[in-house]
Design a protein around this motif. Structure first.
Motif, PDB file in Angstrom:
ATOM      1  N   SER A   1       0.828  -1.204   0.000  1.00 24.20           N
ATOM      2  CA  SER A   1       0.000   0.000   0.000  1.00 24.20           C
ATOM      3  C   SER A   1       0.865   1.258   0.000  1.00 24.20           C
ATOM      4  CB  SER A   1      -0.996  -0.001   1.155  1.00 24.20           C
ATOM      5  OG  SER A   1      -0.339  -0.116   2.392  1.00 24.20           O
TER       6      SER A   1
ATOM      7  N   GLN B   1       1.433   7.311  -6.833  1.00 29.15           N
ATOM      8  CA  GLN B   1       0.605   8.504  -7.020  1.00 29.15           C
ATOM      9  C   GLN B   1       1.384   9.782  -6.743  1.00 29.15           C
ATOM     10  OE1 GLN B   1      -2.179   8.359  -8.580  1.00 29.15           O
ATOM     11  NE2 GLN B   1      -2.113   6.130  -8.540  1.00 29.15           N
TER      12      GLN B   1
ATOM     13  N   GLU C   1      -7.012  13.058  -5.512  1.00 30.26           N
ATOM     14  CA  GLU C   1      -8.029  12.116  -5.045  1.00 30.26           C
ATOM     15  C   GLU C   1      -7.443  10.711  -4.907  1.00 30.26           C
ATOM     16  OE1 GLU C   1     -11.453  12.355  -7.590  1.00 30.26           O
ATOM     17  OE2 GLU C   1     -11.750  14.482  -7.142  1.00 30.26           O
ATOM     18  N   LYS C   2      -6.611  10.317  -5.869  1.00 34.89           N
ATOM     19  CA  LYS C   2      -5.975   9.000  -5.802  1.00 34.89           C
ATOM     20  C   LYS C   2      -5.004   8.916  -4.633  1.00 34.89           C
ATOM     21  CE  LYS C   2      -6.476   8.113 -10.713  1.00 34.89           C
ATOM     22  NZ  LYS C   2      -5.800   8.035 -12.009  1.00 34.89           N
TER      23      LYS C   2
ATOM     24  N   ALA D   1      -5.299  10.568  -1.829  1.00 36.14           N
ATOM     25  CA  ALA D   1      -6.138  10.469  -0.625  1.00 36.14           C
ATOM     26  C   ALA D   1      -6.637   9.040  -0.429  1.00 36.14           C
ATOM     27  CB  ALA D   1      -7.312  11.440  -0.718  1.00 36.14           C
ATOM     28  N   TYR D   2      -7.076   8.403  -1.511  1.00 41.66           N
ATOM     29  CA  TYR D   2      -7.533   7.013  -1.407  1.00 41.66           C
ATOM     30  C   TYR D   2      -6.394   6.082  -1.015  1.00 41.66           C
ATOM     31  CZ  TYR D   2      -9.231   2.406  -2.559  1.00 41.66           C
ATOM     32  OH  TYR D   2      -9.575   1.080  -2.487  1.00 41.66           O
ATOM     33  N   ALA D   3      -5.230   6.257  -1.658  1.00 41.07           N
ATOM     34  CA  ALA D   3      -4.078   5.403  -1.349  1.00 41.07           C
ATOM     35  C   ALA D   3      -3.623   5.614   0.096  1.00 41.07           C
ATOM     36  CB  ALA D   3      -2.930   5.685  -2.322  1.00 41.07           C
ATOM     37  N   ARG D   4      -3.669   6.851   0.567  1.00 40.04           N
ATOM     38  CA  ARG D   4      -3.298   7.135   1.961  1.00 40.04           C
ATOM     39  C   ARG D   4      -4.261   6.443   2.913  1.00 40.04           C
ATOM     40  NH1 ARG D   4      -2.174  12.983   2.901  1.00 40.04           N
ATOM     41  NH2 ARG D   4      -4.312  13.214   2.228  1.00 40.04           N
ATOM     42  N   GLN D   5      -5.543   6.489   2.587  1.00 39.46           N
ATOM     43  CA  GLN D   5      -6.543   5.827   3.429  1.00 39.46           C
ATOM     44  C   GLN D   5      -6.286   4.319   3.469  1.00 39.46           C
ATOM     45  OE1 GLN D   5     -10.528   6.268   1.927  1.00 39.46           O
ATOM     46  NE2 GLN D   5     -11.455   5.305   3.710  1.00 39.46           N
ATOM     47  N   PHE D   6      -6.006   3.729   2.324  1.00 36.94           N
ATOM     48  CA  PHE D   6      -5.744   2.293   2.255  1.00 36.94           C
ATOM     49  C   PHE D   6      -4.476   1.941   3.032  1.00 36.94           C
ATOM     50  CE2 PHE D   6      -4.272  -1.607   0.152  1.00 36.94           C
ATOM     51  CZ  PHE D   6      -5.406  -2.386   0.310  1.00 36.94           C
TER      52      PHE D   6
ATOM     53  N   SER E   1      -5.046   2.177   6.790  1.00 34.78           N
ATOM     54  CA  SER E   1      -5.828   1.026   7.242  1.00 34.78           C
ATOM     55  C   SER E   1      -4.933  -0.207   7.382  1.00 34.78           C
ATOM     56  CB  SER E   1      -6.962   0.755   6.250  1.00 34.78           C
ATOM     57  OG  SER E   1      -7.689  -0.379   6.641  1.00 34.78           O
TER      58      SER E   1
ATOM     59  N   ASP F   1      -8.301  20.173   2.579  1.00 38.12           N
ATOM     60  CA  ASP F   1      -8.088  19.793   1.178  1.00 38.12           C
ATOM     61  C   ASP F   1      -7.588  20.993   0.388  1.00 38.12           C
ATOM     62  OD1 ASP F   1      -9.016  17.258   1.641  1.00 38.12           O
ATOM     63  OD2 ASP F   1     -11.060  17.696   0.979  1.00 38.12           O
TER      64      ASP F   1
END
Length: 186
Positions: free
Chosen positions: A38, A45, A132-133, A135-140, A143, A181
């Motif tokens: 991850s 990104q 946006e990508k 942010a999603y990768a950071r969230q993943f 986790s 943001d």
């Protein structure tokens, strides 16, 4: 006969303990591998973001050549945010880059021709999608780090983690006041 029963029970307990230790070790390895994978996605990104910046700076240069300080800040922040940093250091460097990009986009407000430039608009859109990508990768990633850190720090798996050299990993968080943001639309 009693000695054989005690010996048999001891052997069964040792087998169960070894099986548990191996299963726990494998679980830790899987969680660590997920964290690493991850992180690699975040890195991809961030590299994409960094590759967009020179084109954006060149586009802005044509319209705002006398704004060299802002452009130089963006380039310097991009260079400082390169690879080889741990997640906490990288988050801080990316926060500085985000601030510099915010100033660059604010600069565009003073140049209506720049705001209407098709290349600028396209780069702005690509950067927004990349944000946006990220942010999603950071969230993943965060986790995966949470799951891994729980395994490393909770009893009884922390015993295997300590023996196996597993250490807690840092989260990838927005630096300091950079939790808001960045708005890349006009």
């Amino acid at each position: 006969m009693n000695a054989l029963i005690v010996l048999g029970v001891a052997v069964v307990l040792v087998i169960v303990l070894v099986w548990w230790a191996l299963a726990t070790y494998n679980s830790l390895v899987k969680a660590r591998t997920q964290v690493e994978a991850s992180w690699a996605q975040i890195d991809v990104q961030l590299k994409r973001r960094h590759s967009l910046i020179p084109n954006l700076v060149e586009t802005v240069k044509g319209y705002a050549a006398h704004e060299r300080g802002t452009l130089a800040d963006v380039v310097a922040a991009r260079n400082a945010a390169g690879g080889g940093l741990d997640p906490a250091q990288r988050a801080q460097a990316e926060g500085v880059l985000t601030q510099a990009l915010g100033r660059l986009f604010a600069l565009a407000e003073a140049y209506p021709d720049l705001k209407a430039n098709q290349n600028f608009l396209q780069l702005q859109g690509e950067l927004g999608g990349t944000e946006e990508k990220i942010a999603y990768a950071r969230q993943f990633y965060n986790s995966a780090v949470q799951t891994y850190n729980q395994k490393v720090q909770t009893v009884p798996s922390n015993i295997v983690a300590g023996v196996g050299g597993f250490r807690a990993r840092p989260y990838f968080e927005a630096a300091g006041g950079e939790r808001a943001d960045i708005n890349v639309r006009f």
